[in-house]
Design a protein around this motif. Structure first.
Motif, PDB file in Angstrom:
ATOM      1  N   ILE A   8       0.997  -1.024   0.101  1.00  0.00           N
ATOM      2  CA  ILE A   8       0.175  -0.030  -0.047  1.00  0.00           C
ATOM      3  C   ILE A   8       0.860   1.473  -0.081  1.00  0.00           C
ATOM      4  CG2 ILE A   8      -1.695   1.482   1.364  1.00  0.00           C
ATOM      5  CD1 ILE A   8      -2.779  -1.262   2.294  1.00  0.00           C
ATOM      6  N   GLY A   9       1.921   1.279   0.668  1.00  0.00           N
ATOM      7  CA  GLY A   9       2.779   2.382   0.718  1.00  0.00           C
ATOM      8  C   GLY A   9       3.560   2.457  -0.333  1.00  0.00           C
ATOM      9  N   ALA A  10       4.067   1.593  -1.019  1.00  0.00           N
ATOM     10  CA  ALA A  10       4.584   1.585  -2.450  1.00  0.00           C
ATOM     11  C   ALA A  10       3.653   2.067  -3.315  1.00  0.00           C
ATOM     12  CB  ALA A  10       5.162   0.323  -2.720  1.00  0.00           C
ATOM     13  N   THR A  11       2.318   1.652  -3.389  1.00  0.00           N
ATOM     14  CA  THR A  11       1.459   2.198  -4.313  1.00  0.00           C
ATOM     15  C   THR A  11       1.105   3.555  -4.150  1.00  0.00           C
ATOM     16  OG1 THR A  11       0.141  -0.121  -4.222  1.00  0.00           O
ATOM     17  CG2 THR A  11      -0.888   1.988  -5.099  1.00  0.00           C
ATOM     18  N   LEU A  12       0.880   4.160  -2.909  1.00  0.00           N
ATOM     19  CA  LEU A  12       0.762   5.352  -2.900  1.00  0.00           C
ATOM     20  C   LEU A  12       1.849   6.411  -3.051  1.00  0.00           C
ATOM     21  CD1 LEU A  12      -0.999   4.946   0.781  1.00  0.00           C
ATOM     22  CD2 LEU A  12      -2.120   6.146  -1.474  1.00  0.00           C
ATOM     23  N   TYR A  13       3.033   5.696  -2.864  1.00  0.00           N
ATOM     24  CA  TYR A  13       4.270   6.537  -3.411  1.00  0.00           C
ATOM     25  C   TYR A  13       4.644   6.653  -4.775  1.00  0.00           C
ATOM     26  CZ  TYR A  13       9.200   8.536  -3.081  1.00  0.00           C
ATOM     27  OH  TYR A  13      10.489   9.084  -3.168  1.00  0.00           O
ATOM     28  N   ALA A  14       4.321   5.365  -5.363  1.00  0.00           N
ATOM     29  CA  ALA A  14       4.366   5.210  -6.965  1.00  0.00           C
ATOM     30  C   ALA A  14       3.315   6.395  -7.599  1.00  0.00           C
ATOM     31  CB  ALA A  14       4.131   3.897  -7.330  1.00  0.00           C
ATOM     32  N   VAL A  15       2.126   6.533  -6.990  1.00  0.00           N
ATOM     33  CA  VAL A  15       1.144   7.332  -7.665  1.00  0.00           C
ATOM     34  C   VAL A  15       1.389   8.982  -7.211  1.00  0.00           C
ATOM     35  CG1 VAL A  15      -1.114   8.221  -7.536  1.00  0.00           C
ATOM     36  CG2 VAL A  15      -0.627   5.682  -7.728  1.00  0.00           C
ATOM     37  N   PHE A  16       1.402   9.100  -6.020  1.00  0.00           N
ATOM     38  CA  PHE A  16       1.860  10.680  -5.642  1.00  0.00           C
ATOM     39  C   PHE A  16       3.325  11.162  -5.631  1.00  0.00           C
ATOM     40  CE2 PHE A  16      -2.073   9.577  -3.415  1.00  0.00           C
ATOM     41  CZ  PHE A  16      -3.062  10.303  -3.920  1.00  0.00           C
ATOM     42  N   GLY A  17       4.189  10.073  -5.206  1.00  0.00           N
ATOM     43  CA  GLY A  17       5.439  10.496  -5.548  1.00  0.00           C
ATOM     44  C   GLY A  17       5.930  10.573  -6.894  1.00  0.00           C
ATOM     45  N   GLY A  18       5.300   9.355  -7.462  1.00  0.00           N
ATOM     46  CA  GLY A  18       5.790   9.224  -9.134  1.00  0.00           C
ATOM     47  C   GLY A  18       5.253  10.407 -10.078  1.00  0.00           C
ATOM     48  N   ALA A  19       4.171  11.091  -9.628  1.00  0.00           N
ATOM     49  CA  ALA A  19       3.564  12.315 -10.140  1.00  0.00           C
ATOM     50  C   ALA A  19       4.242  13.369  -9.920  1.00  0.00           C
ATOM     51  CB  ALA A  19       2.164  12.210  -9.937  1.00  0.00           C
ATOM     52  N   ASP A  20       4.826  13.645  -8.643  1.00  0.00           N
ATOM     53  CA  ASP A  20       5.755  14.556  -8.279  1.00  0.00           C
ATOM     54  C   ASP A  20       7.297  14.677  -9.134  1.00  0.00           C
ATOM     55  OD1 ASP A  20       6.759  16.602  -6.616  1.00  0.00           O
ATOM     56  OD2 ASP A  20       7.002  15.516  -4.759  1.00  0.00           O
ATOM     57  N   PHE A  21       7.667  13.305  -9.176  1.00  0.00           N
ATOM     58  CA  PHE A  21       8.899  13.210  -9.914  1.00  0.00           C
ATOM     59  C   PHE A  21       8.808  13.473 -11.201  1.00  0.00           C
ATOM     60  CE2 PHE A  21      10.149  10.529  -6.124  1.00  0.00           C
ATOM     61  CZ  PHE A  21      11.156  11.519  -5.791  1.00  0.00           C
ATOM     62  N   GLY A  22       7.506  12.986 -11.996  1.00  0.00           N
ATOM     63  CA  GLY A  22       7.377  13.273 -13.266  1.00  0.00           C
ATOM     64  C   GLY A  22       6.916  14.629 -13.403  1.00  0.00           C
ATOM     65  N   ALA A  23       6.404  15.561 -12.860  1.00  0.00           N
ATOM     66  CA  ALA A  23       6.595  16.971 -12.953  1.00  0.00           C
ATOM     67  C   ALA A  23       7.660  17.701 -13.190  1.00  0.00           C
ATOM     68  CB  ALA A  23       5.735  17.564 -11.709  1.00  0.00           C
ATOM     69  N   GLY A  24       8.807  17.089 -12.492  1.00  0.00           N
ATOM     70  CA  GLY A  24      10.267  17.385 -12.576  1.00  0.00           C
ATOM     71  C   GLY A  24      10.488  17.243 -14.041  1.00  0.00           C
ATOM     72  N   PHE A  25      10.100  16.049 -14.471  1.00  0.00           N
ATOM     73  CA  PHE A  25      10.576  15.567 -15.860  1.00  0.00           C
ATOM     74  C   PHE A  25      10.322  16.372 -16.843  1.00  0.00           C
ATOM     75  CE2 PHE A  25       9.491  13.232 -20.011  1.00  0.00           C
ATOM     76  CZ  PHE A  25      10.685  12.474 -20.045  1.00  0.00           C
ATOM     77  N   TRP A  26       8.865  16.929 -16.891  1.00  0.00           N
ATOM     78  CA  TRP A  26       8.688  18.062 -17.843  1.00  0.00           C
ATOM     79  C   TRP A  26       8.993  19.146 -17.872  1.00  0.00           C
ATOM     80  CZ3 TRP A  26       6.835  15.334 -21.491  1.00  0.00           C
ATOM     81  CH2 TRP A  26       6.181  14.245 -21.383  1.00  0.00           C
ATOM     82  N   GLN A  27      10.127  19.559 -16.869  1.00  0.00           N
ATOM     83  CA  GLN A  27      11.027  20.695 -16.902  1.00  0.00           C
ATOM     84  C   GLN A  27      12.105  20.622 -17.313  1.00  0.00           C
ATOM     85  OE1 GLN A  27      10.413  23.962 -14.120  1.00  0.00           O
ATOM     86  NE2 GLN A  27       9.495  22.264 -12.628  1.00  0.00           N
ATOM     87  N   LEU A  28      12.688  19.285 -17.940  1.00  0.00           N
ATOM     88  CA  LEU A  28      13.927  19.294 -18.603  1.00  0.00           C
ATOM     89  C   LEU A  28      14.012  20.216 -19.895  1.00  0.00           C
ATOM     90  CD1 LEU A  28      14.067  15.236 -18.669  1.00  0.00           C
ATOM     91  CD2 LEU A  28      15.776  16.791 -17.486  1.00  0.00           C
ATOM     92  N   PRO A  29      15.384  20.559 -20.014  1.00  0.00           N
ATOM     93  CA  PRO A  29      15.619  21.580 -21.177  1.00  0.00           C
ATOM     94  C   PRO A  29      15.118  21.046 -22.510  1.00  0.00           C
ATOM     95  CG  PRO A  29      17.205  21.723 -19.641  1.00  0.00           C
ATOM     96  CD  PRO A  29      16.389  20.633 -19.252  1.00  0.00           C
TER      97      PRO A  29
END
Length: 338
Positions: free
Chosen positions: A13-34
């Motif tokens: 459950i912890g892995a799932t929540l981190y994958a969804v919310f943390g994953g989206a958080d990291f993914g937002a940084g991805f879209w700031q790549l030059p």
């Protein structure tokens, strides 16, 4: 359900929540790549910052939760993983630290320093999920011996770990783009809505291709998990595919005919469903092992009293922590937090 299985389920459950919310958080940084922000770079950057700022630090609650459950509830597995995969784990932790510093200091500097902070934030947002994915891939491929002290380099540098690391990055980018579609639409930012919709479509196709390739690599490098995914876990794999197709259809419809409240609202649960079902498909696939195929959940579990205490704490977290986080996310979505 036995206590060890219940504790393992809370870990997932912890892995799932981190994958969804943390994953989206990291993914937002991805879209700031030059080079990935398109012509309206400043508008896209401001939208990402505005969406991420209220919740980016809270998402690491799930990582801490996972570590506590693993360390306390399954100490042998914790020891085996950290004594074998300490290099990618350290690199993932370094990415978290650099990302936090870049995000925090990027708000108080100007000019070239701010640009460099943005680049560091974006790059570290890619490095952390990638190395976490290599850890998951190494565990699935059986490269972590139950006794620990496995190969510190070769264990995570292989086709499956590298592919899953890339899949983690693509999945996070996909979730982030889908979340940002909704945020942009609610804010009335039509250009950003269409921009992030295109991003989501591209990331979805990439993630789908990587997942398909992953099935083939699993068959060669992690046969036990492959047999589990094509056996007991197959209904969840099919559910993931259906959710992904629904999300893809909604995004295409929005691009062609314009986004509506219904499309912007439904695309999120469909995208999240595609990720969540595949995570739980992997849980079913590798059961009863925590480290396929060397350490079972029951053999790795701590004494019954410890597991009981963990489950009680988990129950308390459901009562006290989850409502607080739900309130935080709700206020963030309603644009109350600044």
């Amino acid at each position: 359900m036995s206590k060890p299985d219940a504790a393992a389920a809370t870990l997932w459950i912890g892995a799932t929540l981190y994958a969804v919310f943390g994953g989206a958080d990291f993914g937002a940084g991805f879209w700031q790549l030059p080079g990935l922000r398109g012509k309206e770079q400043e508008s896209v950057r401001l939208r990402i910052e505005h969406s991420v700022a209220p919740v980016w630090e809270a998402n690491h609650v799930w990582l801490i939760f996972m570590l506590v459950i693993l360390w306390t509830g399954f100490p042998d597995a914790f020891s085996a993983i950290f004594s074998t995969l300490y290099i990618p784990l350290a690199l993932a932790a370094l990415g978290i630290v650099l990302r936090g510093a870049a995000f925090a200091f990027g708000k108080v500097v100007e000019g070239e320093a701010r640009r460099r902070a943005g680049v560091l934030f974006a790059v570290s947002s890619v490095l952390t999920p990638f190395f976490m994915g290599t850890v998951a891939g190494a565990i699935a491929s059986g490269e972590v011996p139950a006794a620990g002290n496995g190969d510190p380099t070769g264990s995570w540098i292989g086709p499956l770990p590298l592919l899953i690391g890339t899949l983690f990055v693509a999945s996070g980018a996909y979730l982030a783009a889908v979340f940002l579609v909704r945020d942009s639409w609610v804010a009335g930012e039509i250009d950003n809505t269409r921009h992030f919709s295109r991003c989501a479509l591209g990331a979805a196709l990439l993630a789908g291709a990587l997942a398909a390739a992953g099935i083939l690599v699993l068959r060669h490098d992690a046969r036990f998990v492959y047999d589990g995914l094509t056996g007991p876990g197959l209904p969840l794999v099919i559910a993931s595919l259906l959710c992904g197709l629904i999300a893809l259809g909604l995004l295409v419809r929005g691009q062609r005919r314009g986004f509506t409240p219904r499309i912007s609202l439904l695309v999120r649960p469909a995208a999240v469903g595609a990720v969540v079902t595949v995570i739980w498909g992997s849980f079913v696939a590798q059961h009863p092992y925590l480290l396929p195929t060397s350490l079972t959940i029951s053999d790795a579990a701590a004494p019954g009293g410890t597991l009981t205490a963990l489950l009680v704490v988990f129950g308390a977290a459901v009562v006290f922590v989850l409502p607080s986080l739900a309130l935080l996310y709700t206020l963030s979505q309603k644009d109350v937090l600044k």
